[in-house]
Design a protein around this motif. Structure first.
Motif, PDB file in Angstrom:
ATOM      1  N   ALA A  78     -24.889   1.052  11.124  1.00 13.72           N
ATOM      2  CA  ALA A  78     -25.000   2.101  12.245  1.00 13.72           C
ATOM      3  C   ALA A  78     -24.279   3.488  11.558  1.00 13.72           C
ATOM      4  N   PHE A  79     -23.503   3.416  10.521  1.00 12.68           N
ATOM      5  CA  PHE A  79     -22.818   4.545  10.441  1.00 12.68           C
ATOM      6  C   PHE A  79     -22.933   4.284   8.395  1.00 12.68           C
ATOM      7  N   TYR A  80     -23.007   5.414   7.851  1.00  8.49           N
ATOM      8  CA  TYR A  80     -22.773   5.377   6.761  1.00  8.49           C
ATOM      9  C   TYR A  80     -22.261   6.582   6.082  1.00  8.49           C
ATOM     10  N   LEU A  81     -20.979   6.679   5.187  1.00  9.57           N
ATOM     11  CA  LEU A  81     -20.126   7.573   5.018  1.00  9.57           C
ATOM     12  C   LEU A  81     -20.697   7.745   3.305  1.00  9.57           C
ATOM     13  N   PRO A  82     -21.178   8.771   3.051  1.00 13.86           N
ATOM     14  CA  PRO A  82     -22.049   8.938   1.703  1.00 13.86           C
ATOM     15  C   PRO A  82     -21.046   9.431   0.829  1.00 13.86           C
ATOM     16  N   ALA A  83     -19.740  10.133   1.288  1.00 18.61           N
ATOM     17  CA  ALA A  83     -18.877  10.517   0.268  1.00 18.61           C
ATOM     18  C   ALA A  83     -18.109   9.257  -0.254  1.00 18.61           C
ATOM     19  N   ARG A  84     -17.979   8.353   0.454  1.00 16.89           N
ATOM     20  CA  ARG A  84     -17.020   7.111   0.206  1.00 16.89           C
ATOM     21  C   ARG A  84     -18.167   5.903  -0.144  1.00 16.89           C
ATOM     22  N   ASP A  85     -19.412   5.921   0.124  1.00 14.78           N
ATOM     23  CA  ASP A  85     -20.108   4.705   0.106  1.00 14.78           C
ATOM     24  C   ASP A  85     -19.569   3.765   0.902  1.00 14.78           C
ATOM     25  N   VAL A  86     -19.381   3.845   1.942  1.00  7.22           N
ATOM     26  CA  VAL A  86     -18.712   3.013   2.852  1.00  7.22           C
ATOM     27  C   VAL A  86     -19.901   2.780   4.005  1.00  7.22           C
ATOM     28  N   ALA A  87     -20.304   1.571   4.514  1.00 12.23           N
ATOM     29  CA  ALA A  87     -21.312   1.234   5.468  1.00 12.23           C
ATOM     30  C   ALA A  87     -20.524   0.740   6.850  1.00 12.23           C
ATOM     31  N   ILE A  88     -20.654   1.228   7.775  1.00 18.87           N
ATOM     32  CA  ILE A  88     -20.145   0.528   9.179  1.00 18.87           C
ATOM     33  C   ILE A  88     -21.178  -0.041   9.846  1.00 18.87           C
ATOM     34  N   THR A  89     -20.747  -1.463  10.285  1.00 24.55           N
ATOM     35  CA  THR A  89     -22.070  -2.088  11.007  1.00 24.55           C
ATOM     36  C   THR A  89     -21.364  -2.968  11.959  1.00 24.55           C
ATOM     37  N   PHE A  90     -22.172  -3.261  13.194  1.00 23.61           N
ATOM     38  CA  PHE A  90     -22.000  -4.107  14.180  1.00 23.61           C
ATOM     39  C   PHE A  90     -22.455  -5.415  13.704  1.00 23.61           C
ATOM     40  N   ASP A  91     -23.380  -5.797  12.911  1.00 12.28           N
ATOM     41  CA  ASP A  91     -23.911  -7.125  12.453  1.00 12.28           C
ATOM     42  C   ASP A  91     -23.296  -7.833  11.601  1.00 12.28           C
ATOM     43  N   PRO A  92     -22.664  -9.018  11.606  1.00 14.88           N
ATOM     44  CA  PRO A  92     -22.038  -9.727  10.746  1.00 14.88           C
ATOM     45  C   PRO A  92     -22.935 -10.068   9.474  1.00 14.88           C
ATOM     46  N   ARG A  93     -24.153 -10.534   9.810  1.00  9.85           N
ATOM     47  CA  ARG A  93     -24.979 -10.745   8.510  1.00  9.85           C
ATOM     48  C   ARG A  93     -25.058  -9.622   7.779  1.00  9.85           C
ATOM     49  N   THR A  94     -25.306  -8.373   8.216  1.00 11.36           N
ATOM     50  CA  THR A  94     -25.341  -7.208   7.191  1.00 11.36           C
ATOM     51  C   THR A  94     -23.885  -7.070   6.440  1.00 11.36           C
ATOM     52  N   PHE A  95     -22.857  -7.243   7.299  1.00 14.49           N
ATOM     53  CA  PHE A  95     -21.691  -7.081   6.451  1.00 14.49           C
ATOM     54  C   PHE A  95     -21.712  -8.040   5.390  1.00 14.49           C
ATOM     55  N   TYR A  96     -21.914  -9.345   5.535  1.00 18.05           N
ATOM     56  CA  TYR A  96     -21.755 -10.188   4.314  1.00 18.05           C
ATOM     57  C   TYR A  96     -22.860  -9.856   3.479  1.00 18.05           C
ATOM     58  N   ARG A  97     -24.011  -9.484   3.676  1.00 22.63           N
ATOM     59  CA  ARG A  97     -25.087  -9.041   2.641  1.00 22.63           C
ATOM     60  C   ARG A  97     -24.467  -8.007   1.691  1.00 22.63           C
ATOM     61  N   LEU A  98     -23.835  -6.999   2.624  1.00 22.27           N
ATOM     62  CA  LEU A  98     -23.591  -5.750   1.666  1.00 22.27           C
ATOM     63  C   LEU A  98     -22.373  -5.844   0.904  1.00 22.27           C
ATOM     64  N   GLY A  99     -21.486  -7.150   1.217  1.00 20.61           N
ATOM     65  CA  GLY A  99     -20.414  -7.361   0.531  1.00 20.61           C
ATOM     66  C   GLY A  99     -20.745  -7.854  -0.936  1.00 20.61           C
ATOM     67  N   GLU A 100     -22.010  -8.279  -1.140  1.00 22.06           N
ATOM     68  CA  GLU A 100     -22.448  -8.551  -2.469  1.00 22.06           C
ATOM     69  C   GLU A 100     -22.879  -7.268  -3.229  1.00 22.06           C
ATOM     70  N   THR A 101     -22.598  -6.013  -2.500  1.00 21.17           N
ATOM     71  CA  THR A 101     -23.159  -4.813  -3.136  1.00 21.17           C
ATOM     72  C   THR A 101     -22.055  -3.778  -3.767  1.00 21.17           C
ATOM     73  N   GLU A 102     -22.358  -2.890  -4.031  1.00 21.11           N
ATOM     74  CA  GLU A 102     -21.216  -1.950  -4.651  1.00 21.11           C
ATOM     75  C   GLU A 102     -20.658  -1.079  -3.241  1.00 21.11           C
ATOM     76  N   THR A 103     -21.387  -1.081  -2.277  1.00 26.25           N
ATOM     77  CA  THR A 103     -21.132  -0.578  -1.136  1.00 26.25           C
ATOM     78  C   THR A 103     -19.968  -1.271  -0.311  1.00 26.25           C
ATOM     79  N   HIS A 104     -18.975  -0.419   0.183  1.00 24.14           N
ATOM     80  CA  HIS A 104     -17.915  -1.442   0.841  1.00 24.14           C
ATOM     81  C   HIS A 104     -18.424  -1.292   2.413  1.00 24.14           C
ATOM     82  N   PRO A 105     -18.601  -2.578   3.201  1.00 26.39           N
ATOM     83  CA  PRO A 105     -18.797  -2.843   4.330  1.00 26.39           C
ATOM     84  C   PRO A 105     -17.841  -2.706   5.147  1.00 26.39           C
ATOM     85  N   VAL A 106     -17.824  -2.398   6.325  1.00 29.52           N
ATOM     86  CA  VAL A 106     -16.970  -2.297   7.438  1.00 29.52           C
ATOM     87  C   VAL A 106     -17.643  -3.065   8.804  1.00 29.52           C
ATOM     88  N   LEU A 107     -17.163  -4.129   9.229  1.00 31.71           N
ATOM     89  CA  LEU A 107     -17.594  -4.665  10.375  1.00 31.71           C
ATOM     90  C   LEU A 107     -16.745  -4.265  11.574  1.00 31.71           C
TER      91      LEU A 107
END
Length: 204
Positions: A78-107
């Motif tokens: 839903a939202f990506y903060l490029p300066a911080r490499d932070v991803a904001i999502t409403f989807d728990p599945r996306t949150f868990y998948r991104l948890g395995e990457t360098e990006t910091h997901p926020v549910l």
């Protein structure tokens, strides 16, 4: 064959035809005299749209640059903060998948107040004026009640970290606990809510 049809049948057919025409006429007249009001946009009642608006308002209030509906590692957030490499999502599945990457997901759950978003972001955020007012009111109430800090100790215990834990340790513990208790992973809704509240309390 028409001549052989009983009189009462012919009268019934004529009466039925007249009634049908009359009802159709009434319906058409009603539509023209009382047109249906145009439907309001579904976006107005869309929970996703409401949450997005609140998050936009919060990110704008702290001066954080963001991109909406951003594609990231084969996921859409839903939202990506490029300066911080932070991803904001409403989807728990996306949150868990991104948890395995360098990006910091926020549910962000739909029922979560936008003010709590700042507690979940992996960086120190400026405190919006309205939040500062709430914090000061909370501190006044704590001082008046004798300053019972038991809720804070309980929060650390719920997350499984000592009261001396750093912000990074608290955040890591929170992410691990969320994975354990999230309802989408077979966890308990009440336990999930307690972990969320504990994180918000521990990071105040």
């Amino acid at each position: 064959m028409v001549a052989a049809t009983p009189e009462w049948v012919r009268l019934g057919l004529v009466a039925g035809g007249v009634a049908t025409v009359a009802i159709a006429g009434i319906f058409i007249a009603g539509v023209r005299l009382f047109p249906t009001a145009p439907r309001q946009s579904d976006q107005q009642f869309d929970g996703d749209g409401r949450r997005r608006g609140e998050i936009r308002e919060y990110l704008d209030s702290i001066g954080e640059r963001y991109v909406e509906d951003h594609a990231l590692d084969a996921e859409s957030v839903a939202f990506y903060l490029p300066a911080r490499d932070v991803a904001i999502t409403f989807d728990p599945r996306t949150f868990y998948r991104l948890g395995e990457t360098e990006t910091h997901p926020v549910l962000v759950e739909y029922e979560m107040p936008s003010v709590n978003l700042g507690y979940r972001l992996p960086f120190v955020t400026p405190e919006p004026e309205r939040d500062r007012d709430r914090r000061e009111q909370y501190q006044r109430e704590m001082a008046e009640s004798g300053g019972d800090h038991r809720p804070t100790r309980d929060a650390y215990e719920t997350l499984g970290v000592p009261t001396t834990a750093s912000e990074t340790e608290i955040r890591t513990a929170y992410r691990n606990r969320v994975k354990e208790v999230h309802p989408d992973h077979g966890g308990d809704e009440e336990a999930f809510r307690r972990v969320q509240e504990a994180y918000a309390t521990a990071t105040q």
